[in-house]
Design an enzyme around this catalytic site. Structure first.
Site, PDB file in Angstrom:
ATOM      1  N   TYR A 114       0.847  -1.201   0.000  1.00 56.62           N
ATOM      2  CA  TYR A 114       0.000   0.000   0.000  1.00 56.62           C
ATOM      3  C   TYR A 114       0.879   1.246   0.000  1.00 56.62           C
ATOM      4  O   TYR A 114       0.598   2.225  -0.689  1.00 56.62           O
ATOM      5  CB  TYR A 114      -0.919   0.008   1.225  1.00 56.62           C
ATOM      6  CG  TYR A 114      -1.904   1.152   1.193  1.00 56.62           C
ATOM      7  CD1 TYR A 114      -3.139   1.008   0.569  1.00 56.62           C
ATOM      8  CD2 TYR A 114      -1.578   2.394   1.758  1.00 56.62           C
ATOM      9  CE1 TYR A 114      -4.033   2.062   0.508  1.00 56.62           C
ATOM     10  CE2 TYR A 114      -2.468   3.454   1.694  1.00 56.62           C
ATOM     11  CZ  TYR A 114      -3.687   3.287   1.070  1.00 56.62           C
ATOM     12  OH  TYR A 114      -4.583   4.338   0.995  1.00 56.62           O
ATOM     13  N   PHE A 166      -7.136  21.576 -24.874  1.00 51.23           N
ATOM     14  CA  PHE A 166      -7.437  20.149 -25.000  1.00 51.23           C
ATOM     15  C   PHE A 166      -8.666  19.875 -24.145  1.00 51.23           C
ATOM     16  O   PHE A 166      -8.833  20.463 -23.082  1.00 51.23           O
ATOM     17  CB  PHE A 166      -6.255  19.259 -24.589  1.00 51.23           C
ATOM     18  CG  PHE A 166      -6.600  17.812 -24.771  1.00 51.23           C
ATOM     19  CD1 PHE A 166      -6.734  17.279 -26.047  1.00 51.23           C
ATOM     20  CD2 PHE A 166      -6.913  17.001 -23.684  1.00 51.23           C
ATOM     21  CE1 PHE A 166      -7.148  15.974 -26.247  1.00 51.23           C
ATOM     22  CE2 PHE A 166      -7.322  15.687 -23.871  1.00 51.23           C
ATOM     23  CZ  PHE A 166      -7.433  15.172 -25.153  1.00 51.23           C
ATOM     24  N   THR A 167      -9.492  18.945 -24.599  1.00 51.50           N
ATOM     25  CA  THR A 167     -10.820  18.741 -23.999  1.00 51.50           C
ATOM     26  C   THR A 167     -10.786  18.606 -22.471  1.00 51.50           C
ATOM     27  O   THR A 167     -11.345  19.432 -21.747  1.00 51.50           O
ATOM     28  CB  THR A 167     -11.467  17.489 -24.620  1.00 51.50           C
ATOM     29  OG1 THR A 167     -10.538  16.410 -24.531  1.00 51.50           O
ATOM     30  CG2 THR A 167     -11.839  17.730 -26.083  1.00 51.50           C
ATOM     31  N   ASP A 257       2.013  19.928 -20.748  1.00 47.31           N
ATOM     32  CA  ASP A 257       1.309  18.670 -20.982  1.00 47.31           C
ATOM     33  C   ASP A 257       2.305  17.776 -21.741  1.00 47.31           C
ATOM     34  O   ASP A 257       2.499  17.920 -22.947  1.00 47.31           O
ATOM     35  CB  ASP A 257       0.042  18.910 -21.814  1.00 47.31           C
ATOM     36  CG  ASP A 257      -0.751  17.627 -22.021  1.00 47.31           C
ATOM     37  OD1 ASP A 257      -0.172  16.536 -21.846  1.00 47.31           O
ATOM     38  OD2 ASP A 257      -1.948  17.707 -22.373  1.00 47.31           O
ATOM     39  N   LYS A 300       0.080   7.333 -23.621  1.00 45.91           N
ATOM     40  CA  LYS A 300       0.501   7.636 -24.998  1.00 45.91           C
ATOM     41  C   LYS A 300       1.993   7.335 -25.127  1.00 45.91           C
ATOM     42  O   LYS A 300       2.378   6.175 -25.257  1.00 45.91           O
ATOM     43  CB  LYS A 300       0.188   9.096 -25.332  1.00 45.91           C
ATOM     44  CG  LYS A 300      -1.281   9.350 -25.641  1.00 45.91           C
ATOM     45  CD  LYS A 300      -2.119   9.529 -24.421  1.00 45.91           C
ATOM     46  CE  LYS A 300      -3.478  10.126 -24.709  1.00 45.91           C
ATOM     47  NZ  LYS A 300      -4.305  10.233 -23.496  1.00 45.91           N
ATOM     48  N   ARG A 424     -12.960  15.421 -34.083  1.00 48.99           N
ATOM     49  CA  ARG A 424     -12.243  16.483 -33.371  1.00 48.99           C
ATOM     50  C   ARG A 424     -12.646  17.803 -34.034  1.00 48.99           C
ATOM     51  O   ARG A 424     -11.915  18.366 -34.841  1.00 48.99           O
ATOM     52  CB  ARG A 424     -10.717  16.277 -33.446  1.00 48.99           C
ATOM     53  CG  ARG A 424     -10.179  15.285 -32.427  1.00 48.99           C
ATOM     54  CD  ARG A 424     -10.436  15.764 -31.034  1.00 48.99           C
ATOM     55  NE  ARG A 424      -9.908  14.929 -29.960  1.00 48.99           N
ATOM     56  CZ  ARG A 424     -10.565  14.648 -28.839  1.00 48.99           C
ATOM     57  NH1 ARG A 424     -11.804  15.056 -28.670  1.00 48.99           N
ATOM     58  NH2 ARG A 424     -10.019  13.966 -27.874  1.00 48.99           N
ATOM     59  N   PHE A 491     -18.561  15.023 -26.355  1.00 49.11           N
ATOM     60  CA  PHE A 491     -18.190  14.161 -27.482  1.00 49.11           C
ATOM     61  C   PHE A 491     -18.131  12.690 -27.094  1.00 49.11           C
ATOM     62  O   PHE A 491     -18.314  11.811 -27.923  1.00 49.11           O
ATOM     63  CB  PHE A 491     -16.843  14.598 -28.089  1.00 49.11           C
ATOM     64  CG  PHE A 491     -15.682  14.512 -27.145  1.00 49.11           C
ATOM     65  CD1 PHE A 491     -15.429  15.525 -26.243  1.00 49.11           C
ATOM     66  CD2 PHE A 491     -14.841  13.407 -27.151  1.00 49.11           C
ATOM     67  CE1 PHE A 491     -14.367  15.446 -25.357  1.00 49.11           C
ATOM     68  CE2 PHE A 491     -13.781  13.322 -26.271  1.00 49.11           C
ATOM     69  CZ  PHE A 491     -13.542  14.342 -25.367  1.00 49.11           C
TER      70      PHE A 491
HETATM   71  C1  LIG Z   1      -2.844  16.019 -24.973  1.00 47.92           C
HETATM   72  C2  LIG Z   1      -3.606  15.242 -23.947  1.00 47.92           C
HETATM   73  N1  LIG Z   1      -3.597  15.665 -22.669  1.00 47.92           N
HETATM   74  C3  LIG Z   1      -4.272  15.004 -21.722  1.00 47.92           C
HETATM   75  C4  LIG Z   1      -5.007  13.876 -21.996  1.00 47.92           C
HETATM   76  C5  LIG Z   1      -5.796  13.204 -20.906  1.00 47.92           C
HETATM   77  O1  LIG Z   1      -5.216  12.016 -20.552  1.00 47.92           O
HETATM   78  P1  LIG Z   1      -6.041  10.707 -20.087  1.00 47.92           P
HETATM   79  O2  LIG Z   1      -6.839  10.261 -21.232  1.00 47.92           O
HETATM   80  O3  LIG Z   1      -4.958   9.757 -19.691  1.00 47.92           O
HETATM   81  O4  LIG Z   1      -6.870  11.108 -18.927  1.00 47.92           O
HETATM   82  C6  LIG Z   1      -5.018  13.388 -23.301  1.00 47.92           C
HETATM   83  C7  LIG Z   1      -5.799  12.176 -23.642  1.00 47.92           C
HETATM   84  O5  LIG Z   1      -6.194  11.913 -24.751  1.00 47.92           O
HETATM   85  C8  LIG Z   1      -4.301  14.089 -24.305  1.00 47.92           C
HETATM   86  O6  LIG Z   1      -4.285  13.670 -25.584  1.00 47.92           O
END
Ligand SMILES: Cc1ncc(COP(=O)(O)O)c(C=O)c1O
Length: 499
Positions: A114, A166-167, A257, A300, A424, A491
């Site tokens: 843990y 980014f979303t 990021d 990624k 997108r 989305f």
């Molecule tokens: C550029 C970018 N930042 C952040 C994220 C968020 O990461 P996660 O999907 O691991 O939560 C993504 C996911 O697609 C991403 O492409």
């Protein structure tokens, strides 16, 4: 000289060889068609994936009637398809990589304590070595890290400038009370502009924003490497260096990021004078050195199926992140992950910066891009690191943006071949929280995202042919209407019907 040597003929049903002295001349039977490898067609030697396959997962093609039924049931949203209904899955490169034998072996070294798991220390060491941040907080994936950083680094009413939204990142920034302001260079919004670093921050836009709102209202600069929503476009080293100088003058922090920062390092190596002979590892380290910290979706670049982190230089901020992670993710030495996941991530980080790996990864994306652009298919150029972004506005000039051209294109591709892609464009962009109107991004794109180490060149050929078939039939597409709209990140779960 040769003419004086004796000639002999050797005949067989399959080949005809003529020998002059000690040279063979082979003549192909006349009726046989000659095929060329891709390398030969391009006038160079072919490349091959730098791995061989040890375990396979069967793929099944789905009949046209079943695809139609599945898409209707999924409300014309590819996120709502079952993966069993998909043939080639290009929805995302997130968590879809094939792990290496070393990573799978690492999974067996999981220390599921843990507290204080030895895998946490391995991961901490890998992040320090390759990214250079001293203080690490693991999280279950990228958005867990975005959540913690937004909560600790933003005060309500502040502004977060960034090189395109980014979303999930913007959603967390807004939930923490910030307003996101786009300060990416204008070229990023033009799919046909071939500038090599379309992910760069426009320093004049940023300087103007600082002047207008005041440096103390800026929570931090949100810098994405290989900007996803711009088509995977990179940021140059020169840009991040100048950005550091500008932000330091105003006392503004930069958070990165780092989700695809290794792919960004590849583009710097390839395109930026002075970096041609530097290793990816060095370039990545230098890039990160201009920033105060980073968040990461390790699903990624780092070649794992789950995992993320946030890492910073400042000890006070680290203390806050460490307190919050306990509340939202798990103890600060596992952050919602199993020990084995952290081990696989540490190994994945080491593998991700190997030149052979990244060359073949980006080479595969380019292969698909070269096929499509050679056929005149409209897409974002130059091709980015992780995906081909089809320009849905040009596919369907007869559809208004409110008729969801990119969502339509994703649906048509699935109907044609069972290939899954993702929207997108206007759907991903969501609504302005103040006005309630759609955000209307200049880019209306459908993303064919290539998982790492999963598909072969033959799969890319099948994808390319399907895109061409949909392009050839484009005049028949009528667009979609949205019939169900979730409040957040619509989305993922929105539903549509044909117009
Ligand atoms: C550029 C970018 N930042 C952040 C994220 C968020 O990461 P996660 O999907 O691991 O939560 C993504 C996911 O697609 C991403 O492409």
């Amino acid at each position: 000289m040769e003419s004086r040597l004796p000639r002999q003929n050797v005949q067989s049903p399959h080949c005809s060889v003529e020998m002059t002295g000690n040279h063979f001349h082979t003549t192909q039977p006349r009726e046989r068609r000659v095929t060329h490898t891709m390398g030969q067609q391009l006038g160079r030697r072919s490349w091959a994936e730098p791995w061989k396959i040890k375990v396979v997962e069967p793929l099944y093609r789905i009949g046209a009637a079943d695809r139609k039924r599945a898409l209707e049931t999924a409300g014309y949203n590819t996120f709502l398809l079952r993966s069993d209904e998909v043939y080639i899955d290009l929805l995302t490169d997130s968590g879809t990589s094939a792990m290496s034998d070393r990573q799978w072996a690492g999974m067996m070294l999981g220390d599921e304590a843990y507290a204080g798991s030895r895998n946490f220390y391995r991961l901490e060491d890998a992040v320090r070595t390759y990214y250079g941040y001293p203080h690490l907080v693991p999280t279950h994936q990228g958005r867990g890290a975005e959540h913690l950083l937004s909560k600790t680094a933003i005060k309500p009413g502040q502004v977060v400038p960034g090189n395109m939204y980014f979303t999930t990142t913007r959603a967390h920034q807004e939930l923490a009370g910030a307003e996101f302001v786009d300060v990416i260079v204008d070229e990023a919004h033009d799919p046909d502009d071939r500038t090599p670093f379309k992910g760069n921050v426009d320093l004049i836009k940023l300087e103007r924003l600082v002047h207008d709102v005041g440096a103390d209202r800026i929570a931090y600069l949100s810098l994405a490497a290989t900007v996803n929503m711009a088509g995977g476009q990179p940021v140059s080293m020169a840009n991040v260096r100048e950005l550091r100088a500008l932000c330091s003058r105003h006392g503004i922090r930069i958070f990165l990021d780092a989700t695809r920062a290794v792919e960004n390092a590849f583009f710097i190596q390839e395109r930026e004078p002075g970096y041609e002979t530097r290793s990816l590892r060095d370039i990545l380290f230098e890039f990160c050195s201009y920033t105060d910290g980073a968040w990461m979706s390790a699903k990624k670049d780092s070649l794992v199926n789950i995992g993320g982190w946030v890492a910073v230089r400042d000890e006070e901020l680290f203390e806050e992140l460490r307190s919050l992670v306990v509340l939202y993710e798990g103890l600060h030495t596992y952050g919602g992950l199993a020990g084995r996941d952290m081990e696989a991530m540490a190994i994945g980080i080491e593998e991700s910066v190997q030149d052979d790996h990244i060359r073949s990864r980006i080479g595969q994306v380019r292969y698909l891009g070269d096929l499509l652009s050679g056929w005149g298919i409209p897409m974002v150029n130059p091709v980015g690191g992780h995906a081909i972004f089809l320009n849905a506005r040009c596919f369907y000039p007869h559809l208004a943006q409110d008729q969801f051209p990119a969502q339509t294109l994703a649906a048509e591709l699935y109907l044609d071949s069972g290939i899954r892609s993702m929207e997108r464009g206007i759907v991903s962009a969501g609504r302005d929280p103040d006005t309630g109107d759609h955000h209307r991004p200049a880019l209306e794109l459908t993303r064919l995202t290539i998982p790492r180490r999963v598909y072969t060149q033959a799969h890319m050929d099948v994808v390319a042919e399907s895109v061409k078939a949909v392009y050839d039939a484009r005049a028949n597409s009528r667009g979609l209407v949205m019939v169900h709209e979730p409040r957040l990140l619509r989305f993922f779960q929105a539903r549509f019907a044909p117009r």
